[in-house]
Design a protein around this motif. Sequence first.
Motif, PDB file in Angstrom:
ATOM      1  N   GLN A  41       8.296   4.537  -4.300  1.00  0.00           N
ATOM      2  CA  GLN A  41       8.129   4.805  -2.879  1.00  0.00           C
ATOM      3  C   GLN A  41       7.675   3.557  -2.138  1.00  0.00           C
ATOM      4  OE1 GLN A  41       4.910   7.478  -2.062  1.00  0.00           O
ATOM      5  NE2 GLN A  41       3.577   6.586  -3.608  1.00  0.00           N
ATOM      6  N   CYS A  78       5.222   1.538   0.149  1.00  0.00           N
ATOM      7  CA  CYS A  78       3.782   1.587   0.427  1.00  0.00           C
ATOM      8  C   CYS A  78       3.527   1.268   1.893  1.00  0.00           C
ATOM      9  CB  CYS A  78       3.025   0.598  -0.455  1.00  0.00           C
ATOM     10  SG  CYS A  78       3.125   0.995  -2.207  1.00  0.00           S
ATOM     11  N   GLU A  81      -3.843   2.138  -3.710  1.00  0.00           N
ATOM     12  CA  GLU A  81      -3.427   2.987  -4.818  1.00  0.00           C
ATOM     13  C   GLU A  81      -1.909   2.977  -4.991  1.00  0.00           C
ATOM     14  OE1 GLU A  81      -5.158   4.688  -7.167  1.00  0.00           O
ATOM     15  OE2 GLU A  81      -6.844   3.530  -6.392  1.00  0.00           O
ATOM     16  N   CYS A  82      -1.181   2.913  -3.869  1.00  0.00           N
ATOM     17  CA  CYS A  82       0.281   2.899  -3.938  1.00  0.00           C
ATOM     18  C   CYS A  82       0.778   1.630  -4.622  1.00  0.00           C
ATOM     19  CB  CYS A  82       0.868   3.020  -2.526  1.00  0.00           C
ATOM     20  SG  CYS A  82       2.678   2.969  -2.474  1.00  0.00           S
ATOM     21  N   ALA A  99      -5.188   4.313   0.458  1.00  0.00           N
ATOM     22  CA  ALA A  99      -3.843   4.823   0.147  1.00  0.00           C
ATOM     23  C   ALA A  99      -2.895   3.688  -0.251  1.00  0.00           C
ATOM     24  CB  ALA A  99      -3.296   5.584   1.352  1.00  0.00           C
ATOM     25  N   HIS A 153       2.751   1.196  -8.339  1.00  0.00           N
ATOM     26  CA  HIS A 153       3.940   0.384  -8.609  1.00  0.00           C
ATOM     27  C   HIS A 153       3.702  -0.509  -9.821  1.00  0.00           C
ATOM     28  CE1 HIS A 153       6.805   0.661  -5.104  1.00  0.00           C
ATOM     29  NE2 HIS A 153       5.792   1.384  -4.660  1.00  0.00           N
TER      30      HIS A 153
END
Length: 794
Positions: free
Chosen positions: A792, A794, A675-676, A672, A680
């Motif tokens: 968002q 991370c 990928e975050c 997760a 970005h």
Amino acid sequence: MSATRIELEPQLSVQPSSEPEPERRLQPPPLFQLPLPTQDPSEIHQQTQLQPELQSESNPEHQAKPVWINHRRQLLFFLFGFSLCAAILGIIYYMHQNLQNRSNNQADTETPCLSPACQWASTHLFMSADPFMQPCDYFLFTCGSDGLSPDSGGRQRGQGIPGHPQNQKENAVWPERRGRSKERQDRGQRKEKILDRKTVLLQYLREILESNDRPGSTAVQKAKGFYHSCLDTKSIETAGAEPFLTLIQQLGGWAVSGQWNQTDLNSTLSLLMRDYATFPFFNLYVGKDPNEIARGTTKRYIQIDQPDLLIPIEWNSKTQKSQAKTQTLRPFLTSCQRYLALLGAPPSRSMIHVGTFISLSSELAVASAPLHYRLSKGQLYQRMTIKELQSQAPAIDWLGCLQATFHPLPLIEDDHVLLHNLPYIVQMSRIIGKWLNKHELSTSAPLHTFMVLNLLHTMMPALDSRFSETANNLSVALGNTEGVAPRWKHCVLETERGFDLVLRDLLSERTAHREAEEIIQNIFSSFKSKLRELKWTDQKSLQVVMKKVQSLIPRLWTTKEVSSEAELDLLFSKVTVSTHSFFSNYVQLLSLWQKRRSQLLTELTEAADILSVTPFLLGYELLVPMGMFVPHLFHPTYPRAMNYGAMGFLIAKDILHLILPDIYSQSETVHAVGECVWAHYLTVTEKAGRGGVFSLSAAQQQEVWVQYSALQIALQAYHQSLKNHPSDTSISGLSHTRLFLTSFSQVNCDSDPYSELMPLEPSFLITVICAKSDLCPTSLQCLNKTQPHPLQTC
């Protein structure tokens, strides 16, 4: 009511006066009368109101106005008052925010650091690229690039990966780079500008050896004298090959030179092993048996391995055998002929001896095998007695050679040794026996030449540049593109080989033990907190990892007992350092090195390796070497923000790699977060005109998570440090968080075995971590790009 209303209104005459008013025409309108700089705004406003009031009283004919004019004036007055209130509220809000920001900044910067180390750091930071000044460009440039202009050169990380955003439209973005050899330029810039932690340590040891702060003990003076004799290349060039030729005569001569007393193979081999740390037919070193480490045994053994053959070798996966590289035989032959010519061998003889040397080397190469093959066949750490080894490989006098090498330790036939390729040792013995029995040759001449050329390879660092140039030419012919290390680095490494005990104590004296221990403990505590935040695939994985982590004791890897000056002076009392003869100094160094090898057999504790720059596990201890805590990466007078941003990140990254090598398969968080962060990166790079998307592999996602987590761990540890000790200094007026991140940006390109897995510049992690708006002192939004929505966290 009407009179009161008219008194408050400004003079806005819409009808011409019936009589001329020369006095009024000579005065500028009240609206254009400029106030004095020292006047208060309230006084100015009163003046603009007072003048229309006086004028209205002196002109009674203007008091009677139509109703619609009065309503219009009321509307204008209302709008004016509303605008004035809004402006006042805006000014009040701005002043409040400004005061709050100043308050926060003052609370976060404290007093400036004025130590010499901080002054150097301030200059260094000023000359380096600032990620907060150009956030859109900083992370797109190669690690170590000092400038952010197209001419700064260098290949972006990830270039060559199909579909990578930075491969798209490269020429369109930087047209100035067309026609350049980017790979060559990148290699040169990385070697020149990036100071990996090993280089930083060597530079610090160089400063110690070149310092004249105090006379020091005799042992320290000898270490510095050895180092300076190594730097004296003029004397080395003047001596030429003569010192090595003299050494050969002391060993009984050489068949190539025509003067050789046909010394016995095993007697010559014993001398080479004992006095010159040269192992032509096999390698020797000292170490523990991994099968006993789990039981807490600290006993060390003599370990026998295949040699580092001079001839280039390749592995044939079909035949499962090694062989000499056919395409490299010609340049290898040329280099061997060149060596013999430099040693004065007649051309008529040299070709015969070179031919037999290559033939013997090729036969030994076939018997060798790469590490992965030996691991698969279980050929490592095979235990047997010296007597058993003698029966399997009779051509070597094992007990005699080992007794000479490890003198004065008493060795007997029943002592155990560990072998790492017994099939090679057996075959090597057969090959030696065959060459000894060849009647067409003069007894053991080829074997003796083989040993002499291996001794030449050992002594090469102490010979003139003609020998090193020959070796470098062969290296280039073999495809090695790495440049030659600077002389100072070579001399530091050679000094450490013989005077490691001296340098270890000097380094320990200069290491800030208390500050280093504090940062180690805080990083490890923050690391354990990070583990609890992960989402594990199952509780069993978490329990196994946490049990392992909870049992570890992190500490600074230092020598338990620092040697006194008297002890070191006694240890090196028989060493005589010559100012202008590096060759004789180097011969003594090899003898010292071999004595240190013998001492390892009896030592119970693990001696600190001063050249180590990465943490490692030893039993239940997590040892962080002293070599990590050297300037400019770390200094006790630096603000803690700098130390945690640089050294804290490196320690956290190493711990994650060391303890969680396969975390990707055990935690959903790794995928997760990877990928975050990648999302970005793609968002910003696509906005910058570098389109293209590709998925990260599991290894790449894990490395992204490791480096991002290491930055978070270091930052959390620093904040915890601030809670325990609220005061901290600053450099260049930077806030604590900004100084922390700027310090990280100086070392984010640290090279390690995992660096090639990182698909983006590590400095981009600053942008990701600053997506949390209340964390960073300034926004890292691109000035020339607009983001559709905030990224968002991370």
